[in-house]
Design an enzyme around this catalytic site. Structure first.
Site, PDB file in Angstrom:
ATOM      1  N   ASN A   9       0.872  -1.185   0.000  1.00 20.97           N
ATOM      2  CA  ASN A   9       0.000   0.000   0.000  1.00 20.97           C
ATOM      3  C   ASN A   9       0.905   1.230   0.000  1.00 20.97           C
ATOM      4  OD1 ASN A   9      -1.793   2.049   0.498  1.00 20.97           O
ATOM      5  ND2 ASN A   9      -2.339   1.394   2.573  1.00 20.97           N
ATOM      6  N   LYS A  11       0.094   4.209  -0.289  1.00 21.93           N
ATOM      7  CA  LYS A  11      -0.587   5.374   0.292  1.00 21.93           C
ATOM      8  C   LYS A  11      -0.436   6.596  -0.638  1.00 21.93           C
ATOM      9  CE  LYS A  11       0.013   3.370   4.790  1.00 21.93           C
ATOM     10  NZ  LYS A  11       0.050   3.536   6.222  1.00 21.93           N
ATOM     11  N   HIS A  96      -9.322   0.711   5.113  1.00 24.43           N
ATOM     12  CA  HIS A  96      -8.038   0.925   5.775  1.00 24.43           C
ATOM     13  C   HIS A  96      -8.263   1.807   7.004  1.00 24.43           C
ATOM     14  CE1 HIS A  96      -3.965   2.316   6.549  1.00 24.43           C
ATOM     15  NE2 HIS A  96      -3.579   1.220   5.913  1.00 24.43           N
ATOM     16  N   GLU A  98      -6.760   4.253   8.112  1.00 27.68           N
ATOM     17  CA  GLU A  98      -6.636   5.703   7.868  1.00 27.68           C
ATOM     18  C   GLU A  98      -7.939   6.266   7.304  1.00 27.68           C
ATOM     19  OE1 GLU A  98      -3.021   5.518   5.596  1.00 27.68           O
ATOM     20  OE2 GLU A  98      -1.951   4.918   7.415  1.00 27.68           O
ATOM     21  N   GLU A 168      -5.113  -5.501  10.787  1.00 27.19           N
ATOM     22  CA  GLU A 168      -4.120  -4.440  10.948  1.00 27.19           C
ATOM     23  C   GLU A 168      -4.349  -3.736  12.283  1.00 27.19           C
ATOM     24  OE1 GLU A 168      -2.265  -3.119   7.087  1.00 27.19           O
ATOM     25  OE2 GLU A 168      -4.098  -1.970   7.226  1.00 27.19           O
ATOM     26  N   GLY A 174       2.584   1.931  10.763  1.00 26.07           N
ATOM     27  CA  GLY A 174       3.479   3.075  10.583  1.00 26.07           C
ATOM     28  C   GLY A 174       4.196   3.487  11.856  1.00 26.07           C
ATOM     29  N   SER A 214       3.735  -2.513  10.272  1.00 22.45           N
ATOM     30  CA  SER A 214       5.192  -2.478  10.354  1.00 22.45           C
ATOM     31  C   SER A 214       5.853  -3.801   9.945  1.00 22.45           C
ATOM     32  CB  SER A 214       5.635  -2.054  11.753  1.00 22.45           C
ATOM     33  OG  SER A 214       5.148  -0.752  12.039  1.00 22.45           O
TER      34      SER A 214
HETATM   35  C1  PEP Z   1      -0.663  -0.057   6.241  1.00 25.46           C
HETATM   36  O1  PEP Z   1      -0.744   1.127   5.982  1.00 25.46           O
HETATM   37  O2  PEP Z   1      -1.587  -0.815   5.893  1.00 25.46           O
HETATM   38  C2  PEP Z   1       0.492  -0.535   6.976  1.00 25.46           C
HETATM   39  C3  PEP Z   1       0.456  -1.745   7.446  1.00 25.46           C
HETATM   40  O3  PEP Z   1       1.521   0.358   7.118  1.00 25.46           O
HETATM   41  P1  PEP Z   1       2.974   0.018   7.727  1.00 25.46           P
HETATM   42  O4  PEP Z   1       3.452  -1.249   7.072  1.00 25.46           O
HETATM   43  O5  PEP Z   1       3.816   1.189   7.392  1.00 25.46           O
HETATM   44  O6  PEP Z   1       2.800  -0.174   9.203  1.00 25.46           O
END
Ligand code: PEP
Length: 256
Positions: A9, A11, A96, A98, A168, A174, A214
């Site tokens: 992703n 973003k 997601h 976000e 998630e 992040g 992460s």
């Molecule tokens: C994400 O945005 O779905 C995500 C898992 O980000 P990150 O890997 O940076 O934690």
């Protein structure tokens, strides 16, 4: 055996020029990887046509980060699932964290978006996961159950062929803080059991459940070795070709 999926992703990073460069690096790096599962990149919408040219003829799949609930019409700024399919996408990320947080999207919108994705022939990647405060309060499983329950039974054509789930935990996105493989597996097993109740045992056994939060090349192997983790949804690390390729390799080795 469930096929793994590693989804990047991107973003709101990489306009067309930068996206072409990164997609080319990922595509070329994956040439040396004997993929047994799937690898997917999800650039910003505006970069899809340019990236499509790069991934054409390679096993690298193309996806989008969101879609509209409606199929067409007066929805300024929105992009319909059918348009994403026409632009070469096979997958779309829905719900997601976000978007849950910043756009305040609701379960009803997620259902409509997943239905729209399916109607357009796209595979929906449905995200769910608890906040840090919810985990600390011992509510992680209740929150996850509520998120799954609020959406999946209402989707018209839910099947393992058109839907992937992505657990998630928001506290791991992040932040550099990854759920331990044990915690991630515990939540995945819980989600799969909930799915069996909501969609039937067969669907639960066949549907892929990704972990996101992460994920890096250095921790992917331990996460993907867990029996209920079928790959990853990767944010930050998907912006570096070598990291992303390392994660795809880890997924391949986990189901060797
Ligand atoms: C994400 O945005 O779905 C995500 C898992 O980000 P990150 O890997 O940076 O934690």
């Amino acid at each position: 055996m469930r096929k793994t999926l590693v989804a990047g992703n991107w973003k709101m990073n990489n306009g067309p020029a930068a996206a072409v460069k990164l997609a080319r690096e990922v595509r070329d790096g994956l040439r040396a990887v004997d993929l047994r599962g799937q690898a997917l990149i999800c650039p910003p919408c505006v970069s899809l046509p340019a990236v499509r040219e790069i991934v054409a003829g390679s096993p690298l799949l193309l996806g989008a980060q969101n879609c509209a609930a409606a199929a067409s019409g007066a929805h300024t700024g929105e992009v319909a699932a059918g348009m994403l399919a026409e632009a070469g996408c096979s997958h779309v990320i829905i719900a997601h964290s976000e978007r849950r947080q910043h756009q305040r999207e609701t379960d009803a919108e997620f259902v409509a978006k997943i239905d729209a994705a399916h109607a357009a022939g796209l595979t929906a990647i449905f995200c769910f996961g608890e906040l840090l405060g919810e985990r600390r309060a011992g509510q992680a499983q209740t929150v996850v159950r509520t998120q799954l329950e609020g959406v999946l039974p209402h989707v018209k054509r839910l099947s393992p062929a058109n839907t992937v789930l992505a657990y998630e935990p928001v506290w791991a996105i992040g932040t550099g803080e990854t759920a331990t493989p044990e915690v991630a597996q515990e939540m995945h097993a819980f989600a799969r059991a909930a799915l069996a109740e909501l969609a039937g045992r067969e669907a639960a056994a066949a549907m892929r459940l990704l972990y996101g939060g992460s994920v890096k090349a250095s921790n992917a192997g331990d996460l993907f070795a867990q029996p209920d983790i079928d790959g990853g949804l990767v944010g930050g690390a998907s912006l570096q070709a070598a990291e992303f390729i390392g994660i795809v390799r880890a997924a391949r080795d986990a189901r060797a």
